[in-house]
Design a protein around this motif. Structure first.
Motif, PDB file in Angstrom:
ATOM      1  N   HIS A 294      -0.948  13.769  23.965  1.00 54.95           N
ATOM      2  CA  HIS A 294      -2.107  13.179  23.290  1.00 54.95           C
ATOM      3  C   HIS A 294      -1.891  13.303  21.780  1.00 54.95           C
ATOM      4  O   HIS A 294      -1.918  14.409  21.238  1.00 54.95           O
ATOM      5  CB  HIS A 294      -3.398  13.896  23.706  1.00 54.95           C
ATOM      6  CG  HIS A 294      -3.552  14.032  25.184  1.00 54.95           C
ATOM      7  ND1 HIS A 294      -3.981  13.013  25.992  1.00 54.95           N
ATOM      8  CD2 HIS A 294      -3.296  15.089  26.006  1.00 54.95           C
ATOM      9  CE1 HIS A 294      -4.011  13.401  27.245  1.00 54.95           C
ATOM     10  NE2 HIS A 294      -3.596  14.667  27.294  1.00 54.95           N
ATOM     11  N   ILE A 295      -1.690  12.176  21.112  1.00 59.69           N
ATOM     12  CA  ILE A 295      -1.479  12.200  19.667  1.00 59.69           C
ATOM     13  C   ILE A 295      -2.418  11.205  18.988  1.00 59.69           C
ATOM     14  O   ILE A 295      -2.930  10.278  19.618  1.00 59.69           O
ATOM     15  CB  ILE A 295      -0.027  11.887  19.285  1.00 59.69           C
ATOM     16  CG1 ILE A 295       0.307  10.415  19.567  1.00 59.69           C
ATOM     17  CG2 ILE A 295       0.953  12.820  19.991  1.00 59.69           C
ATOM     18  CD1 ILE A 295       1.648   9.965  18.977  1.00 59.69           C
ATOM     19  N   ALA A 296      -2.627  11.436  17.700  1.00 65.33           N
ATOM     20  CA  ALA A 296      -3.348  10.479  16.853  1.00 65.33           C
ATOM     21  C   ALA A 296      -2.422  10.118  15.706  1.00 65.33           C
ATOM     22  O   ALA A 296      -1.572  10.919  15.293  1.00 65.33           O
ATOM     23  CB  ALA A 296      -4.643  11.074  16.327  1.00 65.33           C
ATOM     24  N   ILE A 297      -2.565   8.921  15.189  1.00 65.40           N
ATOM     25  CA  ILE A 297      -1.687   8.453  14.122  1.00 65.40           C
ATOM     26  C   ILE A 297      -2.490   7.646  13.111  1.00 65.40           C
ATOM     27  O   ILE A 297      -3.423   6.927  13.473  1.00 65.40           O
ATOM     28  CB  ILE A 297      -0.519   7.620  14.707  1.00 65.40           C
ATOM     29  CG1 ILE A 297       0.498   7.245  13.638  1.00 65.40           C
ATOM     30  CG2 ILE A 297      -1.022   6.387  15.442  1.00 65.40           C
ATOM     31  CD1 ILE A 297       1.801   6.678  14.208  1.00 65.40           C
ATOM     32  N   LEU A 298      -2.167   7.815  11.848  1.00 65.04           N
ATOM     33  CA  LEU A 298      -2.821   7.056  10.786  1.00 65.04           C
ATOM     34  C   LEU A 298      -1.793   6.717   9.720  1.00 65.04           C
ATOM     35  O   LEU A 298      -0.681   7.261   9.714  1.00 65.04           O
ATOM     36  CB  LEU A 298      -4.000   7.812  10.179  1.00 65.04           C
ATOM     37  CG  LEU A 298      -3.702   8.940   9.182  1.00 65.04           C
ATOM     38  CD1 LEU A 298      -4.948   9.262   8.372  1.00 65.04           C
ATOM     39  CD2 LEU A 298      -3.182  10.188   9.866  1.00 65.04           C
ATOM     40  N   SER A 299      -2.173   5.821   8.802  1.00 66.23           N
ATOM     41  CA  SER A 299      -1.245   5.330   7.768  1.00 66.23           C
ATOM     42  C   SER A 299      -1.855   5.523   6.391  1.00 66.23           C
ATOM     43  O   SER A 299      -2.463   4.599   5.842  1.00 66.23           O
ATOM     44  CB  SER A 299      -0.928   3.849   8.013  1.00 66.23           C
ATOM     45  OG  SER A 299      -0.310   3.672   9.260  1.00 66.23           O
ATOM     46  N   PRO A 300      -1.701   6.700   5.789  1.00 66.63           N
ATOM     47  CA  PRO A 300      -2.352   6.982   4.508  1.00 66.63           C
ATOM     48  C   PRO A 300      -1.840   6.169   3.328  1.00 66.63           C
ATOM     49  O   PRO A 300      -2.484   6.137   2.281  1.00 66.63           O
ATOM     50  CB  PRO A 300      -2.060   8.479   4.295  1.00 66.63           C
ATOM     51  CG  PRO A 300      -1.718   9.006   5.650  1.00 66.63           C
ATOM     52  CD  PRO A 300      -1.028   7.883   6.340  1.00 66.63           C
ATOM     53  N   ALA A 301      -0.681   5.521   3.466  1.00 64.51           N
ATOM     54  CA  ALA A 301      -0.137   4.759   2.345  1.00 64.51           C
ATOM     55  C   ALA A 301      -0.664   3.339   2.275  1.00 64.51           C
ATOM     56  O   ALA A 301      -0.450   2.651   1.282  1.00 64.51           O
ATOM     57  CB  ALA A 301       1.397   4.722   2.425  1.00 64.51           C
ATOM     58  N   PHE A 302      -1.344   2.897   3.321  1.00 65.98           N
ATOM     59  CA  PHE A 302      -1.875   1.529   3.355  1.00 65.98           C
ATOM     60  C   PHE A 302      -3.375   1.563   3.056  1.00 65.98           C
ATOM     61  O   PHE A 302      -4.130   2.260   3.739  1.00 65.98           O
ATOM     62  CB  PHE A 302      -1.644   0.892   4.725  1.00 65.98           C
ATOM     63  CG  PHE A 302      -0.195   0.684   5.070  1.00 65.98           C
ATOM     64  CD1 PHE A 302       0.496  -0.434   4.626  1.00 65.98           C
ATOM     65  CD2 PHE A 302       0.486   1.607   5.843  1.00 65.98           C
ATOM     66  CE1 PHE A 302       1.829  -0.633   4.943  1.00 65.98           C
ATOM     67  CE2 PHE A 302       1.820   1.429   6.166  1.00 65.98           C
ATOM     68  CZ  PHE A 302       2.496   0.314   5.716  1.00 65.98           C
ATOM     69  N   PHE A 329      -2.830   7.641  22.973  1.00 73.05           N
ATOM     70  CA  PHE A 329      -2.340   7.275  21.640  1.00 73.05           C
ATOM     71  C   PHE A 329      -3.528   6.732  20.859  1.00 73.05           C
ATOM     72  O   PHE A 329      -4.037   5.651  21.163  1.00 73.05           O
ATOM     73  CB  PHE A 329      -1.249   6.212  21.785  1.00 73.05           C
ATOM     74  CG  PHE A 329      -0.613   5.765  20.495  1.00 73.05           C
ATOM     75  CD1 PHE A 329       0.575   6.330  20.051  1.00 73.05           C
ATOM     76  CD2 PHE A 329      -1.176   4.746  19.734  1.00 73.05           C
ATOM     77  CE1 PHE A 329       1.197   5.888  18.881  1.00 73.05           C
ATOM     78  CE2 PHE A 329      -0.572   4.299  18.567  1.00 73.05           C
ATOM     79  CZ  PHE A 329       0.618   4.870  18.135  1.00 73.05           C
ATOM     80  N   THR A 330      -3.994   7.483  19.881  1.00 75.26           N
ATOM     81  CA  THR A 330      -5.173   7.086  19.108  1.00 75.26           C
ATOM     82  C   THR A 330      -4.760   6.638  17.716  1.00 75.26           C
ATOM     83  O   THR A 330      -4.215   7.424  16.937  1.00 75.26           O
ATOM     84  CB  THR A 330      -6.175   8.258  18.995  1.00 75.26           C
ATOM     85  OG1 THR A 330      -6.574   8.660  20.299  1.00 75.26           O
ATOM     86  CG2 THR A 330      -7.389   7.838  18.176  1.00 75.26           C
ATOM     87  N   TYR A 331      -4.985   5.365  17.412  1.00 78.04           N
ATOM     88  CA  TYR A 331      -4.722   4.875  16.071  1.00 78.04           C
ATOM     89  C   TYR A 331      -5.991   4.979  15.244  1.00 78.04           C
ATOM     90  O   TYR A 331      -7.049   4.469  15.630  1.00 78.04           O
ATOM     91  CB  TYR A 331      -4.227   3.428  16.079  1.00 78.04           C
ATOM     92  CG  TYR A 331      -4.105   2.889  14.673  1.00 78.04           C
ATOM     93  CD1 TYR A 331      -3.160   3.430  13.798  1.00 78.04           C
ATOM     94  CD2 TYR A 331      -4.961   1.897  14.187  1.00 78.04           C
ATOM     95  CE1 TYR A 331      -3.056   2.985  12.495  1.00 78.04           C
ATOM     96  CE2 TYR A 331      -4.863   1.448  12.885  1.00 78.04           C
ATOM     97  CZ  TYR A 331      -3.912   1.998  12.043  1.00 78.04           C
ATOM     98  OH  TYR A 331      -3.837   1.575  10.740  1.00 78.04           O
ATOM     99  N   ILE A 332      -5.903   5.642  14.106  1.00 74.14           N
ATOM    100  CA  ILE A 332      -7.028   5.782  13.180  1.00 74.14           C
ATOM    101  C   ILE A 332      -6.870   4.706  12.104  1.00 74.14           C
ATOM    102  O   ILE A 332      -5.888   4.714  11.360  1.00 74.14           O
ATOM    103  CB  ILE A 332      -7.055   7.179  12.551  1.00 74.14           C
ATOM    104  CG1 ILE A 332      -7.158   8.246  13.649  1.00 74.14           C
ATOM    105  CG2 ILE A 332      -8.210   7.311  11.559  1.00 74.14           C
ATOM    106  CD1 ILE A 332      -6.998   9.667  13.144  1.00 74.14           C
ATOM    107  N   PRO A 333      -7.790   3.753  12.020  1.00 69.15           N
ATOM    108  CA  PRO A 333      -7.628   2.624  11.098  1.00 69.15           C
ATOM    109  C   PRO A 333      -7.474   3.050   9.644  1.00 69.15           C
ATOM    110  O   PRO A 333      -7.883   4.147   9.238  1.00 69.15           O
ATOM    111  CB  PRO A 333      -8.924   1.816  11.305  1.00 69.15           C
ATOM    112  CG  PRO A 333      -9.397   2.206  12.664  1.00 69.15           C
ATOM    113  CD  PRO A 333      -9.009   3.647  12.832  1.00 69.15           C
ATOM    114  N   CYS A 334      -6.887   2.171   8.859  1.00 70.06           N
ATOM    115  CA  CYS A 334      -6.826   2.383   7.413  1.00 70.06           C
ATOM    116  C   CYS A 334      -8.247   2.446   6.856  1.00 70.06           C
ATOM    117  O   CYS A 334      -9.213   2.087   7.527  1.00 70.06           O
ATOM    118  CB  CYS A 334      -6.040   1.259   6.755  1.00 70.06           C
ATOM    119  SG  CYS A 334      -4.290   1.240   7.183  1.00 70.06           S
TER     120      CYS A 334
END
Length: 357
Positions: A294-302, A329-334
């Motif tokens: 179980h992971i979460a992912i985000l994109s702090p540069a965008f 798989f949890t994507y955290i929006p920009c």
């Protein structure tokens, strides 16, 4: 003493004592604020994608190989094939209602909110607009339009929290190129990196907390995925990699997470060079094999969701994780046009407006 101006049109006129053929002048000097983002194709068809990719990949800040070596390869093999695959990727995320890319939709929304906030503070003394480094609306068209509206001073704001040569620098380069064509240049301030600004970190951590609150199973890893760059850029003095690492650390500390809970990775690698790593697509697969189901992912540069987040992360990188045995798989929006993000951008802009209003 201010020269008297006879108004011909709203916002412009002629000096009272000037000759009849004197060009119109603005009656009231304003300050312009320009939010600058990477860019977007006008459509997803082959020729629209080819024009966009040619402009993007011909930028020496993005690919700094010798033109005699790179251009034949780019204009021949690469641009014969890549517009098809890139067009397919864009079609999967395209805003069909407005017939535009999500990046364009979001950047416009950010600009509208920024305009509303600045108008409440300064009235009509500030003009707010946005431009794209590649594609439309172009930097040239926007800066020329603001100058015509009477903006004698401009704050130029590349929407990249971390400074990078292929992002912040090329956006500024293009603004300066436009100024080189002007007989009467406006004064201009470029906004520095804001990766450690307290309000930016507040918005970033707020988005993570909100995402975690809605999950049934807490992720065992939070992956901060940044756009990659060749390792050579780091060795040549580009601060991007270091600022990404610091963003992750400051974000983790603000969240109160342990070092073991948060990883930094880099995505979107292409070409034969060695890039900074680890590569996100490989890293998430390795996490799954290590037992992190179980992971979460985000994109702090965008600053806005785009093809790299909506298609690459949520499709390619997601599939890599699931195929390796991952489960959630949890994507955290920009940050997009969240109110706390707009507040952060507003604080940055206000700092650069100091002494001008």
């Amino acid at each position: 003493m201010t020269e008297q101006v006879e108004m011909d049109h709203p916002g412009e006129g002629r000096l009272a004592h000037a000759d009849s053929d004197h060009p119109p002048v603005v009656s009231h000097a304003k300050v312009g604020v320009v939010l600058a983002n990477l860019g977007t194709p006008d459509a997803t068809d082959y020729w629209s994608m080819r024009r966009y990719l040619s402009e993007f990949l011909s930028d020496k800040r993005v690919v700094d190989y010798s033109s005699w070596l790179w251009q034949p390869l780019l204009q021949g093999i690469i641009l014969s094939k890549r517009p098809f695959s890139s067009g397919e990727a864009y079609r999967s995320i395209w805003n069909t209602e407005k017939n535009e890319s999500p990046l364009l939709t979001t950047t416009r929304a950010q600009t509208d909110k920024m305009r509303e906030r600045l108008k409440a503070l300064y009235g009509d003394d500030v003009e707010v607009d946005f431009c794209m480094r590649y594609g439309n609306p172009s930097t040239r068209s926007v800066l020329n339009r603001l100058k015509e509206r009477g903006c004698e001073k401009i704050v130029f704001f590349p929407l990249y929290p971390q400074y990078g040569g292929p992002t912040t620098a090329t956006a500024n380069d293009q603004a300066f190129r436009v100024l080189m064509e002007m007989k009467w240049q406006p004064y201009i301030r470029t906004v520095p990196a804001y990766f450690e600004h307290p309000a930016y970190l507040e918005a970033l951590t707020n988005s993570i907390k909100e995402a975690y609150e809605g999950l049934e199973t807490r992720p065992t890893k939070l992956v901060a995925s940044y756009h990659g760059v060749p390792k050579r850029y780091l060795m040549e003095g580009d601060p991007y990699h270091c600022q990404c690492q610091k963003t992750t650390r400051l974000m983790r500390e603000k969240l109160g997470f342990s070092k073991e809970e948060v990883d930094t990775a880099f995505q979107s690698q292409f070409g034969p060079e060695k890039w900074v790593g680890p590569q996100t697509v490989d890293h998430v697969a390795e996490l799954a094999k290590q037992g992190h189901k179980h992971i979460a992912i985000l994109s702090p540069a965008f600053s806005s969701d785009c093809v790299e987040t909506l298609e690459e992360i949520q499709e390619e990188i997601y599939e890599s994780f699931i195929e390796a045995g991952g489960e959630t798989f949890t994507y955290i929006p920009c940050l997009n046009d969240r109110d706390d993000h707009i507040e952060a951008l507003l604080q940055v802009v206000n700092n650069e407006l100091a002494g001008w209003l």
